[in-house]
Design a protein around this motif. Structure first.
Motif, PDB file in Angstrom:
ATOM      1  N   TYR A   1      -5.848   7.011  -8.171  1.00 52.42           N
ATOM      2  CA  TYR A   1      -5.999   5.968  -7.169  1.00 52.42           C
ATOM      3  C   TYR A   1      -5.951   4.630  -7.914  1.00 52.42           C
ATOM      4  CZ  TYR A   1      -7.688  10.234  -5.042  1.00 52.42           C
ATOM      5  OH  TYR A   1      -7.783  11.538  -4.621  1.00 52.42           O
TER       6      TYR A   1
ATOM      7  N   ARG B   1       0.856  -1.193   0.000  1.00 59.14           N
ATOM      8  CA  ARG B   1       0.000   0.000   0.000  1.00 59.14           C
ATOM      9  C   ARG B   1       0.885   1.233   0.000  1.00 59.14           C
ATOM     10  NH1 ARG B   1      -3.057   0.571   4.594  1.00 59.14           N
ATOM     11  NH2 ARG B   1      -1.953  -1.053   5.722  1.00 59.14           N
TER      12      ARG B   1
ATOM     13  N   GLU C   1       1.316   5.519  -0.395  1.00 56.47           N
ATOM     14  CA  GLU C   1       0.720   6.856  -0.319  1.00 56.47           C
ATOM     15  C   GLU C   1       1.774   7.860  -0.756  1.00 56.47           C
ATOM     16  OE1 GLU C   1      -2.242   8.078   0.376  1.00 56.47           O
ATOM     17  OE2 GLU C   1      -3.283   6.233   0.999  1.00 56.47           O
TER      18      GLU C   1
ATOM     19  N   GLN D   1      -1.804  -1.253  -3.895  1.00 53.06           N
ATOM     20  CA  GLN D   1      -2.741  -0.131  -3.988  1.00 53.06           C
ATOM     21  C   GLN D   1      -1.954   1.134  -3.718  1.00 53.06           C
ATOM     22  OE1 GLN D   1      -6.186  -0.333  -1.396  1.00 53.06           O
ATOM     23  NE2 GLN D   1      -6.344   1.895  -1.326  1.00 53.06           N
TER      24      GLN D   1
ATOM     25  N   ALA E   1      -4.778  13.754  -9.354  1.00 53.28           N
ATOM     26  CA  ALA E   1      -4.820  12.659  -8.380  1.00 53.28           C
ATOM     27  C   ALA E   1      -5.170  11.377  -9.111  1.00 53.28           C
ATOM     28  CB  ALA E   1      -5.834  12.934  -7.272  1.00 53.28           C
TER      29      ALA E   1
ATOM     30  N   ASN F   1      -2.005   5.422  -3.908  1.00 55.49           N
ATOM     31  CA  ASN F   1      -2.671   6.702  -4.104  1.00 55.49           C
ATOM     32  C   ASN F   1      -1.616   7.760  -4.412  1.00 55.49           C
ATOM     33  OD1 ASN F   1      -5.167   5.553  -3.410  1.00 55.49           O
ATOM     34  ND2 ASN F   1      -4.814   5.951  -1.235  1.00 55.49           N
ATOM     35  N   SER F   2      -1.871   8.544  -5.456  1.00 55.60           N
ATOM     36  CA  SER F   2      -0.961   9.616  -5.857  1.00 55.60           C
ATOM     37  C   SER F   2      -1.773  10.900  -5.956  1.00 55.60           C
ATOM     38  CB  SER F   2      -0.337   9.324  -7.224  1.00 55.60           C
ATOM     39  OG  SER F   2       0.118   7.993  -7.320  1.00 55.60           O
ATOM     40  N   SER F   3      -1.315  11.976  -5.319  1.00 52.53           N
ATOM     41  CA  SER F   3      -2.127  13.189  -5.337  1.00 52.53           C
ATOM     42  C   SER F   3      -1.279  14.436  -5.124  1.00 52.53           C
ATOM     43  CB  SER F   3      -3.205  13.126  -4.247  1.00 52.53           C
ATOM     44  OG  SER F   3      -3.981  14.312  -4.246  1.00 52.53           O
TER      45      SER F   3
ATOM     46  N   THR G   1      -8.914   8.310 -11.862  1.00 54.92           N
ATOM     47  CA  THR G   1      -8.221   9.592 -11.839  1.00 54.92           C
ATOM     48  C   THR G   1      -9.204  10.705 -11.500  1.00 54.92           C
ATOM     49  OG1 THR G   1      -8.591  10.095 -14.184  1.00 54.92           O
ATOM     50  CG2 THR G   1      -6.648   8.754 -13.621  1.00 54.92           C
TER      51      THR G   1
ATOM     52  N   SER H   1      -9.238   4.248 -16.180  1.00 56.19           N
ATOM     53  CA  SER H   1     -10.094   5.249 -15.545  1.00 56.19           C
ATOM     54  C   SER H   1     -11.188   5.714 -16.500  1.00 56.19           C
ATOM     55  CB  SER H   1      -9.257   6.438 -15.084  1.00 56.19           C
ATOM     56  OG  SER H   1     -10.059   7.417 -14.466  1.00 56.19           O
TER      57      SER H   1
END
Length: 383
Positions: free
Chosen positions: A247, A167, A169, A259, A245, A261-263, A223, A370
């Motif tokens: 996910y 995971r 982040e 998994q 962003a 997440n990029s933001s 996205t 997406s």
């Protein structure tokens, strides 16, 4: 000791990454340490030739760092037989054509990613480079971060047992540019200029996952453009047309699931700007840019879900820091040294243009996933 001068055309060094990480902290830092020792009595001495579109900016950088050579004429630089290596840190939309020219000129290639704006172009570059018989490499800097080097040490030592999941982040708040200056160039938020967090970060996640945990076999992504309006370097508002962003869920060869997440629209409540938690049957780890902490199966507490009582377990205190046990150099510089040894001493190096194409492929499929709202297989690439 024999000193061999290596002339490197460095295109895009007026940009933030090209300047800070590649020119100053890599090539100039190698010069400050006395070059790259090949171990056979030869020391490689990098001589950068700065290339770009803005003459005044190039001249200022050359004067600041005591460099003698700069040019706004890429064709003339590539025609110079004394140039050994071409390096590219331009905006993505300009990179593919420049790399093609450099390959045609017979220069060895080292480049930032993504290597092209689409998979077809990225694969074509890899084929052209192989046909030309040149050596080529793609920047995959996060593999050389202290935190991920410690994580790899754990994997190689069998700490996790069977790895179940990863995971990740990543991200931070990039100011919109109205009342505080944005930390990233405005083109990052315009799809028509090659912007977007998927094309920027999915190539990173591809090589991190591929190298540490296994090849990505499928992707499902969502996205978003959370901030629809931003302000550019001149203080003018513009519509953000690129995703800020993403996910993503990635199935890995061997069965583990990642998994990430990029933001650029998230405020940081982590120890570091990027962190990966890896859970396995025998233990878990959380790795960031520099640090890595672990919890073994034998030391795992027994939490009990009870929303009616306050938490009494000091969960964060029950993890153990992984010691450095080594001195870690700048990751960009470390990879530059490996590439120079690859070119001039034929040492092994597998982060090539085909590896770069895998990153472009994952970004392309992530955007398609997406847009279509479905999971997509990631075919294995070959030339």
């Amino acid at each position: 000791m024999t000193r061999k001068t290596v002339r490197i055309a460095m295109n895009g060094v007026t940009g933030r990454m090209g300047y800070r990480q590649h020119l100053v902290r890599s090539v100039l830092a190698i010069r400050e340490q006395g070059g790259v020792d090949l171990g056979d009595g030869t020391v490689l001495w990098p001589e950068p030739v700065l290339v770009g579109r803005r003459a005044h900016a190039l001249e200022a950088l050359a004067d600041q760092h005591g460099l003698d050579h700069w040019s706004t004429d890429l064709d003339a630089v590539l025609a110079d037989p004394t140039i050994d290596i071409y390096f590219d840190a331009q905006v993505t939309s300009a990179r593919e054509d420049a790399l093609k020219k450099a390959i045609a000129a017979g220069k060895h290639i080292y480049t930032e990613k993504p290597t092209a704006t689409g998979l077809d172009g990225a694969l074509a570059l890899a084929r052209l480079a192989n046909e030309a018989g040149i050596k080529h490499g793609v920047v995959q800097d996060k593999l050389f971060l202290p935190g991920l080097l410690k994580l790899k040490r754990l994997i190689d030592g069998g700490f996790f047992g069977r790895i179940l999941s990863v995971r990740g982040e990543f991200g931070y708040w990039v100011f919109e540019g109205d009342w505080q200056e944005a930390q990233r160039p405005s083109w990052n938020y315009r799809a028509e200029d090659g912007g977007g967090i998927v094309v920027d970060m999915f190539p990173h996640w591809e090589y991190v996952l591929h190298e540490l945990f296994g090849r990505v076999t499928s992707v499902q992504a969502q996205t978003a453009t959370h901030i629809p309006q931003r302000w550019d370097e001149q203080g003018k508002p513009y519509d953000a047309t690129a995703d800020d962003a993403a996910y993503g869920i990635f199935q890995l060869e061997g069965g583990a699931i990642a998994q990430i997440n990029s933001s650029w629209a998230v405020r940081v409540d982590r120890d570091e700007l990027v962190e990966f938690q890896v859970d396995g049957t025998e233990g878990s780890a959380v790795a960031g840019l520099r640090n890595c902490r672990v919890q073994h199966r034998s030391a795992t507490p027994q939490p009990v879900w009870n929303p009616d009582l306050p938490v009494t377990e000091p969960f964060r205190d029950q993890w153990q820091q992984v010691p450095d046990n080594a001195e870690f150099d700048n990751g960009f510089k470390a990879q530059w040294e490996l590439f120079l040894k690859h070119v001039f001493a034929d040492e092994p190096y597998h982060w090539d243009l085909l590896a770069g194409a895998r990153g472009v492929q994952l970004a392309e499929l992530g955007l398609k996933s997406s847009a279509e709202g479905r999971r997509l297989d990631v075919p294995e690439l070959s030339l």
